[in-house]
Write an enzyme that holds these catalytic residues in place. Structure first.
Site, mmCIF file in Angstrom:
data_model
loop_
_atom_site.group_PDB
_atom_site.id
_atom_site.type_symbol
_atom_site.label_atom_id
_atom_site.label_comp_id
_atom_site.label_asym_id
_atom_site.label_seq_id
_atom_site.Cartn_x
_atom_site.Cartn_y
_atom_site.Cartn_z
ATOM 1 N N HIS A 85 0.824 -1.217 0.000
ATOM 2 C CA HIS A 85 0.000 0.000 0.000
ATOM 3 C C HIS A 85 0.860 1.270 0.000
ATOM 4 C CE1 HIS A 85 -3.851 -2.123 0.854
ATOM 5 N NE2 HIS A 85 -3.054 -2.979 1.451
ATOM 6 N N ASN A 134 -10.311 -2.881 2.535
ATOM 7 C CA ASN A 134 -10.010 -2.855 1.101
ATOM 8 C C ASN A 134 -11.285 -2.600 0.301
ATOM 9 O OD1 ASN A 134 -7.277 -3.387 1.377
ATOM 10 N ND2 ASN A 134 -7.492 -5.581 1.035
ATOM 11 N N TYR A 147 0.952 -4.235 12.315
ATOM 12 C CA TYR A 147 0.894 -2.816 11.935
ATOM 13 C C TYR A 147 1.687 -1.938 12.893
ATOM 14 C CZ TYR A 147 -2.389 -3.933 8.254
ATOM 15 O OH TYR A 147 -2.959 -4.444 7.116
HETATM 16 FE FE1 HDE Z 1 -2.276 -4.776 5.546
HETATM 17 N N1 HDE Z 1 -0.449 -3.937 5.911
HETATM 18 N N2 HDE Z 1 -1.526 -6.560 6.165
HETATM 19 N N3 HDE Z 1 -4.006 -5.688 5.039
HETATM 20 N N4 HDE Z 1 -2.994 -3.046 4.884
HETATM 21 C C1 HDE Z 1 -0.151 -2.632 5.746
HETATM 22 O O1 HDE Z 1 0.944 -1.363 7.351
HETATM 23 C C2 HDE Z 1 -0.356 -6.747 6.799
HETATM 24 C C3 HDE Z 1 -4.340 -6.989 5.264
HETATM 25 C C4 HDE Z 1 -4.261 -2.782 4.467
HETATM 26 O O2 HDE Z 1 -3.252 3.466 3.981
HETATM 27 C C5 HDE Z 1 1.184 -2.286 6.316
HETATM 28 O O3 HDE Z 1 1.105 0.830 7.731
HETATM 29 C C6 HDE Z 1 -0.244 -8.113 7.249
HETATM 30 C C7 HDE Z 1 -5.743 -7.198 5.075
HETATM 31 C C8 HDE Z 1 -4.393 -1.397 4.096
HETATM 32 O O4 HDE Z 1 -1.614 3.384 5.442
HETATM 33 C C9 HDE Z 1 1.707 -3.613 6.875
HETATM 34 C C10 HDE Z 1 -1.394 -8.728 6.864
HETATM 35 C C11 HDE Z 1 -6.247 -5.984 4.712
HETATM 36 C C12 HDE Z 1 -3.138 -0.846 4.340
HETATM 37 C C13 HDE Z 1 0.578 -4.536 6.557
HETATM 38 C C14 HDE Z 1 -2.211 -7.743 6.184
HETATM 39 C C15 HDE Z 1 -5.166 -5.062 4.687
HETATM 40 C C16 HDE Z 1 -2.290 -1.891 4.840
HETATM 41 C C17 HDE Z 1 2.124 -1.571 5.409
HETATM 42 C C18 HDE Z 1 -1.776 -10.170 7.065
HETATM 43 C C19 HDE Z 1 -7.692 -5.638 4.348
HETATM 44 C C20 HDE Z 1 -2.719 0.581 4.058
HETATM 45 C C21 HDE Z 1 2.268 -0.179 5.962
HETATM 46 C C22 HDE Z 1 -1.864 -10.531 8.452
HETATM 47 C C23 HDE Z 1 -8.614 -5.869 5.439
HETATM 48 C C24 HDE Z 1 -2.966 1.491 5.220
HETATM 49 C C25 HDE Z 1 1.394 -0.138 7.084
HETATM 50 C C26 HDE Z 1 -2.576 2.894 4.860
HETATM 51 C C27 HDE Z 1 -0.964 -1.701 5.217
HETATM 52 C C28 HDE Z 1 0.605 -5.804 6.963
HETATM 53 C C29 HDE Z 1 -3.453 -8.074 5.614
HETATM 54 C C30 HDE Z 1 -5.368 -3.689 4.324
HETATM 55 C C31 HDE Z 1 3.044 -4.084 6.318
HETATM 56 C C32 HDE Z 1 0.939 -8.707 7.991
HETATM 57 C C33 HDE Z 1 -6.501 -8.510 5.277
HETATM 58 C C34 HDE Z 1 -5.636 -0.704 3.556
HETATM 59 O O5 HDE Z 1 1.897 -3.561 8.254
#
Ligand code: HDE
Length: 710
Positions: free
Chosen positions: A75, A148, A362
């Protein structure tokens, strides 16, 4: 009712005290020293060496050298906006959260939309999932709903996330391709990890290439819990429904927009807010009583499953309006830190294994991205509620905590800051009873990987289905390894036999009879891993109308971009009538001419040109109008790009209106017979054109568009 002043909309408290405005001010160093030369370093003589004493040079360059922070691992590319949320009616039956019970509030929000796979500078129009992250600055603390634009996720367990992301990111040996899933490593992973197929078919559908952030749905994905005052829990799924409906571009447009304006979505959001056309979404909830947890053919804890709206209707409970652009991209959109763990009393988690992993991830990622555990003190991340605790010090402490004590319990500090009882708003985790073995496995209730992708596909309109087939064919066509493509064809055909055959034909291959064995071999055929293999496809619902964009909102043209193709001498009468009618309905009219500057109408009036044909493209517009005027049409005919412009609009099934000589121009482009095309309006009234634009596209035209070479 008189709503309380939205704290985040005018100028939110957490940002206001930190604003710096240099207008009318002298340039200073970081210490407040006024500067009288910022163009030359201190040298020993005009042509001599720079002197180490030059603290002004050192400070300026030092800051420059540290301007960047690591981009988000996923993202990375995103755009944000401020706004507010208000509730329609109290939901106290389900939740005690102030945001769900107090209808007099306007809760400030900050929203960040994003793509997933691409780097910070990548194109907005990549085929991808879009992030839809909302930070609610509630009076009881900050709640982050980090979702999402698709209601399900690729994987079921946090443990698989690094594998998923490593497979879709550019390949590690050559860092190719950028912001694209169409490559071998992604399909190697997807074809071996069948739980991904549901989210994957959503990405292959038009949902993967939205027309605008403002025309996307949003989903919390995981099942959460709502807790009421009595301590009773209900399961809940969160939905965002855009007032403008859900609309997408075609893949051909997406590819071209990426070249013509890779900031297309960012610009669209910014311009809509600047022009006062504030995007709105309604928040919906699907509520399931705890006792019904096992009533479904799928597991509520499985994030690769949605609850069809036919089974549990979505209740719309409030609306979100985005009405203010950030002042500074870095300070706000880049530094905003969302944490799924940020919740407030009245909302709680479930044991969804993906959500559980996110609660850890996060906070951890913010530390490496923002550099200090004090990231909550950055203005955009500050809650609007007061913060008092005994946590101290560390890098970038911005506050000056007062007093002698930094521990609990204490008497020296009068016992403060003190604990709150649950009845006073103190947070208490939902007391779920757990009696279990500590094991590393997945529940067999998660093993149905085909039923919902098949339900999604069955629910699509024919034009949507053909887009899905084209998308699979494009993506697999970009892969180099036949065994990967064969595995994918086999899996697609298990979703839908005809779809499998169509894709196979398009990529010049055959659907293999069975490849179950190779998949097991590739992932290591040990018993526990076999559990992850898909179970049989079920059909518990024939189709769900909410899954198709054919059933979305088509009732307005606000913010739609309409290209008026005009040369000197264009006919003012039809131009003026059309312009007024479109602008009355809040569409945006842009004049495209053979040249920049001004263009003259047949009444000898000058009009500002918005873009010369050289600097713009058809794909940046929703519809085209060509007014009459002999001279004007002659001028358009001299530049073949105008004809390409119209042909492309036709190919992308957009509305086209022509008047008088405008028809001659349309005919010269050699388009197929358009007499029965409801989105091509010849000398018609403005109403017909407006209705055609509101329909977004005339997909019935699709077969004829195959013949258009542009
Ligand atoms: Fe994320 N995800 N994600 N994700 N995600 C990040 O956090 C992560 C997941 C989502 O506009 C990171 O701040 C793991 C699902 C959005 O700043 C990070 C897992 C969903 C955003 C991270 C998931 C998301 C992130 C990267 C599996 C939908 C952007 C930078 C356990 C429900 C937020 C940050 C923004 C961002 C990790 C799964 C949506 C790396 C480990 C499921 C919208 O921490």
């Amino acid at each position: 009712m008189n709503k309380k002043e939205p704290k985040g909309t005018a100028k939110s408290k957490q940002l206001k005290n930190f604003e710096v405005d240099g207008s009318g001010q002298p340039l200073t160093t970081r210490q407040g020293l006024k500067v009288n030369d910022t163009n030359n370093s201190l040298k020993a003589g005009e042509r001599g060496p720079t002197i180490i004493e030059d603290f002004l040079l050192r400070e300026k360059i030092h800051n420059f050298d540290h301007e960047r922070i690591p981009e988000r691992i996923v993202h990375a590319r995103g755009s944000g906006a401020h706004g507010y949320f208000e509730l329609y009616e109290s939901m106290e039956e389900y939740s005690k959260a102030g945001i769900f019970t107090d209808t007099s509030r306007k809760t400030p929000v900050f929203v960040r939309f994003s793509t997933v796979a691409g780097s910070k500078g990548s194109t907005d129009l990549a085929r991808d999932v879009r992030g839809f992250a909302v930070k609610f600055y509630t009076e009881e603390g900050t709640w982050d709903l980090v979702g999402n634009n698709m209601p399900i996720f690729f994987i079921q367990d946090a443990m698989k996330f690094p594998d998923l992301i490593h497979s879709v990111k550019p390949e590690p040996n050559n860092e190719i391709p950028q912001a694209a899933s169409a490559h071998d490593t992604f399909y190697d992973f997807v074809s071996l990890t069948t739980e991904t197929l549901h989210n994957h078919i959503w990405v292959m559908s038009d949902r993967g290439i939205p027309r605008s952030f403002r025309m996307m749905e949003g989903f919390g994905i995981h099942t959460f819990r709502l807790i009421n005052k009595k301590g009773e829990a209900h399961f809940v799924k969160f939905h965002w429904k855009p007032k403008l409906g859900v609309h997408s571009v075609t893949w051909d447009e997406a590819v071209k927009i990426s070249g013509a304006d890779s900031d297309f979505h960012r610009r669209d959001l910014w311009n809509a807010i600047e022009s006062g056309q504030y995007p709105e979404w309604e928040l919906g909830i699907q509520v399931v009583p705890e006792k019904d947890e096992h009533k479904f053919d799928f597991d509520l804890l499985d994030p690769t499953k949605l609850i069809p709206e036919e089974m549990v209707p979505v209740k719309l409970i409030g609306k979100m309006v985005l009405n203010r652009n950030p002042e500074n991209f870095f300070a706000e959109t880049e530094q905003v830190a969302f944490l799924p763990g940020n919740i407030v009393p009245g909302i709680d988690f479930t044991n969804d294994p993906l959500l559980q992993g996110r609660l850890f991830s996060y906070r951890d990622t913010q530390l490496s991205r923002l550099g200090s555990h004090n990231f909550h003190q950055i203005p955009i991340n500050r809650p609007v509620s007061e913060v008092h605790n005994n946590q101290r010090d560390g890098h970038m402490q911005m506050e000056i905590p007062k007093g002698q004590t930094a521990y609990f319990p204490n008497t020296l500090g009068g016992g403060c800051p003190y604990l709150s009882k649950v009845s006073e708003g103190g947070f208490e985790s939902y007391q779920e009873r757990i009696d279990a073995h500590k094991i590393r496995t997945r529940s067999s209730s998660f093993s149905d990987h085909f039923s919902q992708p098949a339900l999604f596909y069955r629910s699509l309109a024919e034009w949507e289905k053909s887009h899905v087939a084209d998308a699979y064919a494009f993506e697999l066509g970009k892969c180099n390894h036949d065994p990967i493509k064969e595995r994918m064809l086999w899996l697609i055909s298990k979703i839908d036999t005809d779809l499998g055959k169509t894709v196979a034909k398009k990529i010049g291959m055959k659907v293999p009879k069975s490849i179950e064995k190779p998949i097991n071999q590739a992932i290591g055929a040990d018993a526990s891993i076999k559990d992850h293999q898909p179970g049989d496809k079920k059909n518990y619902l024939d189709s769900s109308s909410a899954l198709s964009q054919a059933n979305t909102v088509f009732d307005g043209i606000a913010t739609r971009q309409i290209a008026f193709l005009v040369g000197d001498g264009f006919e003012m009468k039809s131009f003026d009538k059309m312009k007024k009618a479109l602008e009355k309905d809040n569409a945006v009219v842009k004049l495209i001419a053979p040249h920049g500057g001004k263009v003259m109408c047949d009444q000898n009036m000058e009009h500002d040109v918005d873009a010369s044909i050289m600097t713009t493209e058809s794909v940046l517009f929703d519809a085209v109008f060509i007014p009459g005027g002999k001279k004007s049409i002659e001028a358009l005919s001299k530049d073949s790009k105008f004809s390409k412009f119209v042909k492309e609009a036709y190919k992308h099934c957009k509305a086209i209106a022509v008047h008088n000589e405008g028809k001659e121009f349309l005919d010269k482009t050699g388009l197929a017979d358009y007499n029965n095309d409801k989105a091509i309006i010849v000398d018609g009234g403005t109403e017909k054109f407006i209705r055609a634009i509101a329909r977004h596209r005339n997909w019935d035209r699709m077969p004829a568009t195959m013949e258009i070479a542009v």
